[in-house]
Design an enzyme around this catalytic site. Sequence first.
Site, PDB file in Angstrom:
ATOM      1  N   HIS A 200       1.804   4.164   1.813  1.00 22.57           N
ATOM      2  CA  HIS A 200       2.269   4.901   3.043  1.00 22.57           C
ATOM      3  C   HIS A 200       3.532   4.616   3.207  1.00 22.57           C
ATOM      4  CE1 HIS A 200      -2.003   4.573   5.698  1.00 22.57           C
ATOM      5  NE2 HIS A 200      -2.479   5.101   4.592  1.00 22.57           N
TER       6      HIS A 200
ATOM      7  N   HIS B  33       1.214  -1.411  -0.165  1.00 26.25           N
ATOM      8  CA  HIS B  33      -0.350  -0.430   0.236  1.00 26.25           C
ATOM      9  C   HIS B  33       0.790   0.939  -0.220  1.00 26.25           C
ATOM     10  CE1 HIS B  33       0.786  -0.280   3.845  1.00 26.25           C
ATOM     11  NE2 HIS B  33       0.595   0.521   4.765  1.00 26.25           N
TER      12      HIS B  33
ATOM     13  N   HIS C  21       6.618   1.774   4.073  1.00 27.25           N
ATOM     14  CA  HIS C  21       6.196   0.811   3.289  1.00 27.25           C
ATOM     15  C   HIS C  21       6.514   0.752   1.551  1.00 27.25           C
ATOM     16  CE1 HIS C  21       3.816  -1.566   6.357  1.00 27.25           C
ATOM     17  NE2 HIS C  21       4.043  -0.444   6.789  1.00 27.25           N
TER      18      HIS C  21
END
Length: 254
Positions: free
Chosen positions: A54, A52, A57
Site C-alpha cells: 500500500h 506490504h 507504506h
Amino acid sequence: MRLTALPAFQDNYIWALQTTDGRAVFVDPGQSAPVFDAVAQGMQPAALLLTHHHNDHIGGVAELRQRWPQLPVFAPVDERITVECERVGDNQRVQLPGFDFSVMEVPGHTRSHLAYFGHGHLFCGDMLFSLGCGRMFEGTPAQMLASLTRMAALPPQTRVCCGHEYTLANAVFARHVDPNNAALQRRQKEAQDMRSHCLPTVPAVLADELQCNPFLRTGDAAVVAAVATRLGRTPADAVETFAELRRWKDGFSA
C-alpha cells in the site's frame, strides 16, 4: 536500541530503530520527508523494511533511493512493489551490521503482508493494531486469524509497532464488545492520556494486547458471548468468531 515513531500523513507511523552508533532501519516509509528530517537530526539510514504494497507504506521509497542509491530495501514478493529491492519471505532473516530480524508471512490485510521481528520489536504494518487489527482487503478470516495467532505467540514483552495511530478508535469498539474488561479500561485511559499530550499510543506491549485486544481473544468467554449475541447462536469455532468480530468492526460507529 532506540525506537522512534515518525508521524506521516494523517495517522501513519514510520518506525526508526536505531543502534547506539546512530545507524537506523526505517520501516514502511510512506513519505520521504520524515526520514529526511530524521537523518538531518543525526540518524544514518541502514536499510528500509517494507511490510506490504500500500502506497502509504512505500510511497517514499523511490525518493529515498534517489538520495541513497545503495540503501538496502527488503520487501515481500509482490509485483505491486516495483522499486528495486531484495525480496524476502517466511522464516528468512534480514541481517545487517547491528540488526537481525526474522521475517514472518502474515497474510490477511493483503495477500503478501510481512512482519519483521527482532530486538524485541514486532513491525507488523497494518495486520495488528493496539486493541484492533487490519481490514481484510485480500485475505480470508482463517488466514487473518492464523496470522494474528502466530504474532500473538511471540514473547509477551514484545513491543508491537503498528503502522497507524488507531488505538483510541479501536478502544471504543473493544469496550463495546467487552465492557467489563478492567485491563481494557486501563489501556483506554492510558491511551487517552498519551494522546492528550500528543504522544503516540504505540508501541504496545504484546502481553497487554493479549488481555485487551478482542481480535487476539477469540476464545475468551466474554468475546464469544458478545459475538453469539450478534449471531443469535454460538459461533461454530474461532474462525467464525473472528470473522463476525471483523464484520462487526467494519460497520461499527460509536
